[in-house]
Design a protein around this motif. Structure first.
Motif, mmCIF file in Angstrom:
data_model
loop_
_atom_site.group_PDB
_atom_site.id
_atom_site.type_symbol
_atom_site.label_atom_id
_atom_site.label_comp_id
_atom_site.label_asym_id
_atom_site.label_seq_id
_atom_site.Cartn_x
_atom_site.Cartn_y
_atom_site.Cartn_z
ATOM 1 N N ALA A 1 -9.669 -35.826 25.695
ATOM 2 C CA ALA A 1 -9.984 -35.317 27.031
ATOM 3 C C ALA A 1 -11.412 -34.776 27.068
ATOM 4 O O ALA A 1 -11.846 -34.084 26.150
ATOM 5 C CB ALA A 1 -9.014 -34.208 27.405
ATOM 6 N N ASP A 2 -12.133 -35.085 28.144
ATOM 7 C CA ASP A 2 -13.413 -34.412 28.353
ATOM 8 C C ASP A 2 -13.179 -32.927 28.602
ATOM 9 O O ASP A 2 -13.938 -32.078 28.145
ATOM 10 C CB ASP A 2 -14.147 -35.029 29.553
ATOM 11 C CG ASP A 2 -14.505 -36.486 29.333
ATOM 12 O OD1 ASP A 2 -15.110 -36.790 28.288
ATOM 13 O OD2 ASP A 2 -14.163 -37.308 30.198
ATOM 14 N N ILE A 3 -12.094 -32.635 29.337
ATOM 15 C CA ILE A 3 -11.745 -31.248 29.671
ATOM 16 C C ILE A 3 -10.282 -31.025 29.297
ATOM 17 O O ILE A 3 -9.384 -31.563 29.967
ATOM 18 C CB ILE A 3 -11.946 -30.961 31.165
ATOM 19 C CG1 ILE A 3 -13.389 -31.254 31.582
ATOM 20 C CG2 ILE A 3 -11.574 -29.516 31.492
ATOM 21 C CD1 ILE A 3 -13.606 -31.264 33.082
ATOM 22 N N PRO A 4 -9.995 -30.262 28.249
ATOM 23 C CA PRO A 4 -8.599 -29.921 27.963
ATOM 24 C C PRO A 4 -8.063 -29.005 29.047
ATOM 25 O O PRO A 4 -8.774 -28.156 29.574
ATOM 26 C CB PRO A 4 -8.675 -29.220 26.604
ATOM 27 C CG PRO A 4 -10.074 -28.698 26.528
ATOM 28 C CD PRO A 4 -10.933 -29.657 27.292
ATOM 29 N N MET A 5 -6.778 -29.177 29.356
ATOM 30 C CA MET A 5 -6.231 -28.472 30.513
ATOM 31 C C MET A 5 -4.834 -27.958 30.199
ATOM 32 O O MET A 5 -4.123 -28.494 29.352
ATOM 33 C CB MET A 5 -6.202 -29.411 31.723
ATOM 34 C CG MET A 5 -5.912 -28.747 33.051
ATOM 35 S SD MET A 5 -6.265 -29.867 34.432
ATOM 36 C CE MET A 5 -5.857 -28.817 35.824
ATOM 37 N N THR A 6 -4.442 -26.903 30.880
ATOM 38 C CA THR A 6 -3.110 -26.342 30.776
ATOM 39 C C THR A 6 -2.599 -26.048 32.176
ATOM 40 O O THR A 6 -3.189 -26.471 33.170
ATOM 41 C CB THR A 6 -3.126 -25.070 29.901
ATOM 42 O OG1 THR A 6 -1.783 -24.595 29.737
ATOM 43 C CG2 THR A 6 -3.966 -23.975 30.532
ATOM 44 N N GLU A 7 -1.495 -25.313 32.268
ATOM 45 C CA GLU A 7 -0.958 -24.876 33.550
ATOM 46 C C GLU A 7 -0.280 -23.527 33.336
ATOM 47 O O GLU A 7 0.091 -23.178 32.219
ATOM 48 C CB GLU A 7 0.078 -25.867 34.083
ATOM 49 C CG GLU A 7 1.308 -25.971 33.201
ATOM 50 C CD GLU A 7 2.284 -27.031 33.660
ATOM 51 O OE1 GLU A 7 2.934 -26.807 34.708
ATOM 52 O OE2 GLU A 7 2.396 -28.069 32.986
ATOM 53 N N VAL B 1 -12.170 -24.980 29.722
ATOM 54 C CA VAL B 1 -10.725 -25.036 29.518
ATOM 55 C C VAL B 1 -10.099 -24.785 30.883
ATOM 56 O O VAL B 1 -10.114 -23.660 31.395
ATOM 57 C CB VAL B 1 -10.236 -23.988 28.503
ATOM 58 C CG1 VAL B 1 -8.726 -24.109 28.305
ATOM 59 C CG2 VAL B 1 -10.968 -24.133 27.173
ATOM 60 N N ASP B 2 -9.592 -25.845 31.498
ATOM 61 C CA ASP B 2 -9.073 -25.753 32.864
ATOM 62 C C ASP B 2 -7.593 -25.365 32.864
ATOM 63 O O ASP B 2 -6.876 -25.575 31.881
ATOM 64 C CB ASP B 2 -9.234 -27.091 33.582
ATOM 65 C CG ASP B 2 -10.669 -27.357 33.993
ATOM 66 O OD1 ASP B 2 -11.564 -26.618 33.544
ATOM 67 O OD2 ASP B 2 -10.894 -28.321 34.750
ATOM 68 N N ALA B 3 -7.139 -24.835 33.983
ATOM 69 C CA ALA B 3 -5.722 -24.536 34.171
ATOM 70 C C ALA B 3 -5.299 -24.867 35.585
ATOM 71 O O ALA B 3 -5.974 -24.497 36.545
ATOM 72 C CB ALA B 3 -5.423 -23.066 33.880
ATOM 73 N N GLU B 4 -4.195 -25.576 35.708
ATOM 74 C CA GLU B 4 -3.489 -25.674 36.976
ATOM 75 C C GLU B 4 -2.941 -24.275 37.220
ATOM 76 O O GLU B 4 -1.991 -23.839 36.571
ATOM 77 C CB GLU B 4 -2.367 -26.704 36.870
ATOM 78 C CG GLU B 4 -1.499 -26.833 38.091
ATOM 79 C CD GLU B 4 -0.258 -27.666 37.820
ATOM 80 O OE1 GLU B 4 0.840 -27.224 38.217
ATOM 81 O OE2 GLU B 4 -0.382 -28.740 37.194
ATOM 82 N N ALA B 5 -3.548 -23.550 38.155
ATOM 83 C CA ALA B 5 -3.436 -22.101 38.161
ATOM 84 C C ALA B 5 -2.551 -21.559 39.279
ATOM 85 O O ALA B 5 -2.568 -22.061 40.407
ATOM 86 C CB ALA B 5 -4.833 -21.481 38.284
ATOM 87 N N PHE B 6 -1.782 -20.506 38.915
ATOM 88 C CA PHE B 6 -1.007 -19.724 39.879
ATOM 89 C C PHE B 6 0.056 -20.547 40.596
ATOM 90 O O PHE B 6 0.416 -20.245 41.726
ATOM 91 C CB PHE B 6 -1.918 -19.062 40.922
ATOM 92 C CG PHE B 6 -3.019 -18.227 40.347
ATOM 93 C CD1 PHE B 6 -2.740 -17.022 39.722
ATOM 94 C CD2 PHE B 6 -4.349 -18.643 40.416
ATOM 95 C CE1 PHE B 6 -3.747 -16.246 39.186
ATOM 96 C CE2 PHE B 6 -5.371 -17.867 39.883
ATOM 97 C CZ PHE B 6 -5.075 -16.666 39.266
ATOM 98 N N THR B 7 0.576 -21.580 39.951
ATOM 99 C CA THR B 7 1.613 -22.355 40.613
ATOM 100 C C THR B 7 2.927 -21.573 40.593
ATOM 101 O O THR B 7 3.075 -20.605 39.855
ATOM 102 C CB THR B 7 1.774 -23.743 39.972
ATOM 103 O OG1 THR B 7 2.583 -24.566 40.814
ATOM 104 C CG2 THR B 7 2.370 -23.663 38.589
ATOM 105 N N ALA B 8 3.875 -21.982 41.452
ATOM 106 C CA ALA B 8 5.069 -21.156 41.660
ATOM 107 C C ALA B 8 6.286 -22.018 41.940
ATOM 108 O O ALA B 8 6.183 -23.137 42.450
ATOM 109 C CB ALA B 8 4.832 -20.189 42.818
ATOM 110 N N GLN B 9 7.439 -21.468 41.603
ATOM 111 C CA GLN B 9 8.709 -22.103 41.909
ATOM 112 C C GLN B 9 9.087 -21.850 43.366
ATOM 113 O O GLN B 9 8.794 -20.782 43.913
ATOM 114 C CB GLN B 9 9.806 -21.529 41.006
ATOM 115 C CG GLN B 9 9.601 -21.788 39.529
ATOM 116 C CD GLN B 9 10.057 -23.177 39.121
ATOM 117 O OE1 GLN B 9 10.568 -23.935 39.946
ATOM 118 N NE2 GLN B 9 9.870 -23.517 37.856
ATOM 119 N N PRO B 10 9.771 -22.796 44.002
ATOM 120 C CA PRO B 10 10.122 -22.595 45.416
ATOM 121 C C PRO B 10 11.195 -21.550 45.628
ATOM 122 O O PRO B 10 11.290 -20.954 46.699
ATOM 123 C CB PRO B 10 10.621 -23.981 45.848
ATOM 124 C CG PRO B 10 11.088 -24.625 44.575
ATOM 125 C CD PRO B 10 10.171 -24.128 43.509
#
Length: 420
Positions: free
Chosen positions: A32-38, A75-84
């Motif tokens: 990956a050019d940019i490693p990412m998490t969530e 280091v990117d993050a899919e950020a502040f996501t939430a359950q419905p």
């Protein structure tokens, strides 16, 4: 393949490098050019003193390790996501989101990708709260009631990310995660509090150099000790690599407790569960981002493994800087008294020279509570089918007001009273 196709079109690739497969998670991330998490936020508003992890913290350590080891800036993050069912549904506000982001900054994330910001073609009150991206994610868009007030929160995120994208990560421990497949690249154990760490696989082992006893990665990050697991598969090639590193002067151990090192960060005082991350900046400056999850204002005597240097406190919420009023050297450590606002965080920066142009900290006076009983005038904006104003004898929830339209009002109202 994804990176090859992306590069052919001049596009960088970001990969969430975990989830199983016939390899190590670090094998995926190296492409990956940019490693990412969530990471996902919890149901309760605000933070607590609970030591429970932020959901996604360990996968963030994998992405961060790849960046530290291979010299990747972001280091990117899919950020502040939430359950419905428990934490989405317009239940979150910036104060409730902040402590989750702070935990992830301390895990190595340095760029937030908000999940989610939906297109909003209609913004008239009759159509609010507007469009959603199905049932998923924190609702983070201009139809939120708090959107006109979100500027300070976004400036805080920008300041934190800018500082955490500079320099190099400073950690003590490099964990080898074994030769089993699939391999989620998690350590067998974690080091004691006060030490930061990364993980590595066999490809990383082959690339390590040893300089004055420190393990040096291709990206320039260095570590004091390599910890080898005791209950995971280790192949003969890896054992040979351990021996070569030891012969070159590296310290290779099978237990992270004790490490035989002074902790990088400790603290005493009314604070609990402080998190930290340490970075070294060009020009010789060291910086620690330290975050408190407490919903109370707390004070901590923070002890850093830094000697003979001058501290400053940088406030990413306001952009202010100050020289701490209370600090001292203790042998090879520096102790700084830090005052945290509720769910507060600071950067504690160390340099070789004291900057007299930076003001000395002004310790705030103790505030005195004053009871304001009302009555209150409650005014509503036009277009919401609410009355222009109501009179309330005391403060109470809008859901308890008999007027049916007021019960469901979700805009910005104004309270007025006279304080005597």
């Amino acid at each position: 393949m994804a990176k090859t196709v992306s590069a052919g079109h001049g596009i960088t690739s970001a990969i969430e490098c975990y989830g199983g497969g016939p390899a190590s998670a670090l094998t995926w991330s190296r492409n990956a050019d940019i490693p990412m998490t969530e990471f996902w936020v919890k149901a309760e508003q605000g933070a607590t003193d609970s030591p429970d992890r932020c959901d996604g913290e360990l996968t963030a350590k994998i992405a961060a390790a790849d960046a530290h080891i291979r010299g990747k800036r972001f280091v990117d993050a899919e950020a502040f996501t939430a359950q419905p069912d428990n934490s989405g549904r317009w239940l979150k506000d910036p104060y409730g989101l902040k402590p989750f982001g702070d935990v992830m900054y301390c895990a190595g994330v340095n760029r937030m990708v908000f999940h989610r910001f939906a297109h909003q073609p209609w913004t008239v009150p009759a159509r609010l709260p507007g469009m959603t991206m199905g049932q998923w994610g924190t609702h983070f868009e201009r139809t939120e009631t708090w959107w006109p007030m979100v500027g300070p929160f976004l400036r805080y995120q920008a300041r934190c990310q800018y500082l955490l994208q500079q320099g190099r990560f400073a950690g003590d421990v490099l964990f080898y995660t074994g030769d089993e497949v699939p391999n989620d690249a998690r350590p067998e154990v974690e080091p004691p509090r006060g030490f930061d760490w990364d993980v590595c696989d066999r490809d990383v082992l082959k690339a390590l150099r040893v300089v004055k006893g420190r393990l040096i990665t291709p990206g320039g990050t260095d570590y004091a000790v390599l910890v080898v697991p005791t209950n995971r598969l280790i192949c003969a090639e890896s054992r040979d690599l351990f021996k070569k590193l030891e012969a070159a002067g590296a310290r290779v151990v099978t237990s992270a407790d004790p490490l035989g090192l002074e902790p990088d960060f400790t603290y005493t005082g009314s604070a609990t569960n402080l998190r930290f991350i340490h970075r070294r900046y060009d020009g010789g400056m060291d910086g620690y981002f330290v975050a408190s999850p407490s919903t109370n204002a707390v004070t901590a005597n923070c002890s850093f493994r830094i000697a003979g240097r001058f501290p400053q406190v940088w406030d990413a919420e306001t952009g202010a800087r100050w020289r701490p009023q209370s600090w001292r050297n203790e042998g090879e450590r520096t102790v700084v008294t830090v005052r945290f606002r509720p769910c507060g965080s600071v950067f504690v920066m160390f340099s070789d020279r004291e900057d007299e142009a930076v003001p000395v900290e002004q310790v705030p006076h103790t505030l005195r509570e004053v009871s304001v009983k009302g009555p209150w005038k409650l005014s509503f904006p036009a277009g919401w089918r609410c009355p222009a104003a109501l009179s309330l004898a005391s403060l109470r929830s809008w859901t308890e007001i008999p007027d049916g339209e007021v019960r469901y009002f979700s805009g910005i109202a104004t309270y007025e009273t006279e304080v005597k």
